[in-house]
Scaffold this active site. Sequence first.
Site, PDB file in Angstrom:
ATOM      1  CE  LYS A  67      -3.720  -2.508   2.354  1.00  0.00           C
ATOM      2  NZ  LYS A  67      -4.179  -2.812   3.957  1.00  0.00           N
ATOM      3  CE1 TYR A 191      -5.630  -3.890  -0.793  1.00  0.00           C
ATOM      4  CE2 TYR A 191      -6.830  -5.861  -0.574  1.00  0.00           C
ATOM      5  CZ  TYR A 191      -6.144  -4.803   0.032  1.00  0.00           C
ATOM      6  OH  TYR A 191      -5.998  -4.941   1.233  1.00  0.00           O
ATOM      7  CB  VAL A 257      -1.357 -10.060   7.131  1.00  0.00           C
ATOM      8  CG1 VAL A 257      -2.454  -9.304   7.800  1.00  0.00           C
ATOM      9  CG2 VAL A 257      -1.811 -10.465   5.717  1.00  0.00           C
TER      10      VAL A 257
HETATM   11  O1  DON Z   1      -6.675  -7.364   2.187  1.00  0.00           O
HETATM   12  C1  DON Z   1      -6.254  -8.195   2.983  1.00  0.00           C
HETATM   13  O2  DON Z   1      -6.591  -8.389   3.706  1.00  0.00           O
HETATM   14  C2  DON Z   1      -4.731  -8.441   2.618  1.00  0.00           C
HETATM   15  N1  DON Z   1      -4.464  -8.682   1.352  1.00  0.00           N
HETATM   16  C3  DON Z   1      -3.628  -7.574   3.113  1.00  0.00           C
HETATM   17  C4  DON Z   1      -3.771  -7.136   4.837  1.00  0.00           C
HETATM   18  C5  DON Z   1      -2.821  -6.831   5.431  1.00  0.00           C
HETATM   19  O3  DON Z   1      -1.561  -7.187   5.039  1.00  0.00           O
HETATM   20  C6  DON Z   1      -2.886  -6.165   6.821  1.00  0.00           C
HETATM   21  N2  DON Z   1      -1.491  -5.832   7.498  1.00  0.00           N
HETATM   22  N3  DON Z   1      -1.116  -6.061   8.440  1.00  0.00           N
END
Ligand code: DON
Length: 304
Positions: A67, A191, A257
Amino acid sequence: MSDLQAILDRIAAEMAAAPDRGKVADYIPELASIDPGQFGIAVCLADGTHCTAGDAEVRFSIQSVSKVFTLAMALGRLGDQLWARVGREPSGLAFNSILQLEHERGIPRNPFINAGAIVVTDALLSGHAPREMLGDYLRFLRHAADDDDIHINESVARSETETGHRNFALAHELCAHGNLQHPPDHVLGAYFHQCAAEMTCRQLAFAGRFLVNAPELPSLLSLARVRRINALMMTCGHYDGSGEFAFRVGLPGKSGVGGGILVIVPSRAAVAVWSPGLNAQGNSQLGTLAVERLARAQGWSVFG
Ligand code: DON
């Protein structure tokens, strides 16, 4: 051996012995089987040199760290118009929360929570097919990292597409408020693919150099924008864990994540750290501890 290399080696050894490694994200099935025993760290200094330790050459899913790069691209392309569609305040809620978005009429609090990042991706799709947008995104990453060996893991993207119900809910809510210009499945396809880019700690630290602001390092955006992205990383980069990260580390950072964190030491260094086990807020447990120790050892903080 340099002092910094000795510090990184010591931190990597401490992390290898750490008993509490957090919990690997399992809501994206492809990520659930990653070995939580891994830890890597890489630091690119303002003079262009770098040091690494641990599993710094292992690729991991950058997930929400992406992001930062899509925000930089969107600001470069659209400029301040982007801020009509997304705010700049910490959310105090989980990265995937739906609550606030309805309450605040489809304007996400910031570009790093999922709803805000989905709007940024939608903005990048303007005039482009998803494939072209992702091509631009990969070119941006490869150029920033000065490394062409950066790719998107299709199985991770597909795995998230099959289980990403909350993100579909967020995209439809954005659509209902007129804050999405493309069909939700197109935007989320792009995304999920941006999140599924894989990098090593070394590649990620290199890719983050444009946010450092040092004469020896690449400059891809104006200094004003670099400062603002750093401000957002500091206030929003760890979601409802942003205050705790600022308190413990004192530097702008963006987590994902997959267990990666990109940390910027303004005018001094870009740091990438990775350990797949997460804390309750979805941020790398040992990654946070490692950069806390690195910042303390180096005397690095934006607070003097
Ligand atoms: O949108 C999502 O849930 C994942 N692709 C990315 C979320 C994420 O990495 C949150 N960060 N800690």
